[in-house]
Motif scaffolding. Structure first.
Motif, PDB file in Angstrom:
ATOM      1  N   ARG A   1       0.830  -1.211   0.000  1.00 41.70           N
ATOM      2  CA  ARG A   1       0.000   0.000   0.000  1.00 41.70           C
ATOM      3  C   ARG A   1       0.865   1.262   0.000  1.00 41.70           C
ATOM      4  N   GLU A   2       1.882   1.283   0.856  1.00 38.79           N
ATOM      5  CA  GLU A   2       2.760   2.450   0.945  1.00 38.79           C
ATOM      6  C   GLU A   2       3.531   2.663  -0.355  1.00 38.79           C
ATOM      7  N   ASP A   3       4.004   1.576  -0.950  1.00 37.82           N
ATOM      8  CA  ASP A   3       4.737   1.680  -2.216  1.00 37.82           C
ATOM      9  C   ASP A   3       3.839   2.243  -3.319  1.00 37.82           C
ATOM     10  N   CYS A   4       2.585   1.783  -3.352  1.00 33.52           N
ATOM     11  CA  CYS A   4       1.653   2.240  -4.382  1.00 33.52           C
ATOM     12  C   CYS A   4       1.306   3.720  -4.181  1.00 33.52           C
ATOM     13  N   GLU A   5       1.137   4.150  -2.937  1.00 32.93           N
ATOM     14  CA  GLU A   5       0.824   5.555  -2.658  1.00 32.93           C
ATOM     15  C   GLU A   5       1.970   6.465  -3.094  1.00 32.93           C
ATOM     16  N   LYS A   6       3.205   6.023  -2.882  1.00 35.74           N
ATOM     17  CA  LYS A   6       4.372   6.795  -3.333  1.00 35.74           C
ATOM     18  C   LYS A   6       4.405   6.855  -4.862  1.00 35.74           C
TER      19      LYS A   6
END
Length: 289
Positions: free
Chosen positions: A114-119
């Motif tokens: 999730r964090e990677d996709c948001e970045k």
């Protein structure tokens, strides 16, 4: 090179022993050495108990490592958690402990994804690729699968809708649009030249009243007439007579535009009080002068 190992020598010696050796003879030899069969059995039993105790101690150690690794799970520690789970399975740790660790690992992976996709979404908005509809659609699907933050997803969804609506039309879509405009014009004129006219809803920009009325065209299609319905009342039930707006003007002197694009209309109290979706569907008629 030709040396015989100790174990092989032992085997040879055993083979050379008298063939008539009986269990009683072994007991005698043990007695000469000061040992007994009970001592041997007791020694084996004690060794088994020690082994079981060591195994339980090892399991406890694995359990502690599994819990500590789960508590300190962060980026870069995924492989350590996987190895701890594999060891726990091999030593036969309780399934409930293993399942709990697997749940923590899955949650960590989802959070990391999730964090990677948001970045990725944030970087994409700053690039020229953000105007590419196909890329936006793929990224939107990826963000939905990764279950990104609702604000991030809403922003991406809104941008996708904007790109989809404002994209250049294909040739077949252009033809459909032309056909729709022609048909709408025919329907509008047909309703406007026949009594009582085309039904409309007028907005009093000062009081904010919505007044049912009719828009009509005279037979030569030269003048536009806008009138309220007979015996019209407002939301409070009061009759609207002479103060109801009624207008008539030459058609060639008028221009139509979205109401929200007209500064005077958009700033009026009556317009700002209505719902946003209603405002999007409002039309303003202005004198070309």
């Amino acid at each position: 090179m030709g040396a015989v190992c100790a174990r092989c020598s032992d085997i040879k010696k055993t083979t050379d022993a008298p063939r008539g050796l009986r269990p009683d003879d072994l007991e005698d030899e043990a007695a000469e050495l000061g040992l007994s069969s009970e001592d041997e059995r007791s020694s084996v039993a004690a060794s088994s108990e020690d082994g079981a105790a060591d195994e339980e101690k090892f399991k406890e150690g694995v359990s502690v490592i599994l819990k500590d690794t789960g508590k300190n799970l962060k980026r870069g520690k995924t492989m350590a958690m996987k190895e701890a789970i594999n060891v726990a399975r091999k030593v036969g740790l309780k399934q409930s402990h293993i399942s709990e660790a697997e749940a923590l690992l899955t949650e960590h992976k989802e959070k990391q994804r999730r964090e990677d996709c948001e970045k990725k979404v944030q970087s994409w908005f700053l690039s020229s690729a953000s105007e590419d509809l196909a890329q936006c659609e793929r990224l939107l699907q990826e963000a939905q699968n990764a279950k990104v933050n609702e604000k991030v997803l809403a922003r991406l969804q809104g941008h996708f809708e904007h790109l989809r609506i404002t994209r250049p039309l294909e040739e077949d879509e252009l033809e459909q649009a032309r056909a729709y405009v022609r048909q709408s014009c025919r329907e509008f004129v047909n309703a406007a030249i026949n009594p009582p006219g085309r039904p409309v809803l007028m907005l009093d920009l000062d009081a904010g009243r919505k007044i049912p009325g009719f828009l009509s065209l005279n037979a030569p299609l030269q003048r536009v007439i806008l009138k309220a319905e007979p015996d019209t009342s407002d939301a409070q039930g009061d009759m609207l007579d002479d103060d109801v707006p009624g207008k008539e003007a030459p058609l060639r002197t008028l221009r139509a535009l979205p109401a929200k694009a007209d500064k005077q209309v958009a700033a009026s109290k009556g317009f700002t009080d209505i719902q946003r979706d209603e405002g999007d569907n409002c039309l303003a008629l202005r004198d070309r002068k």
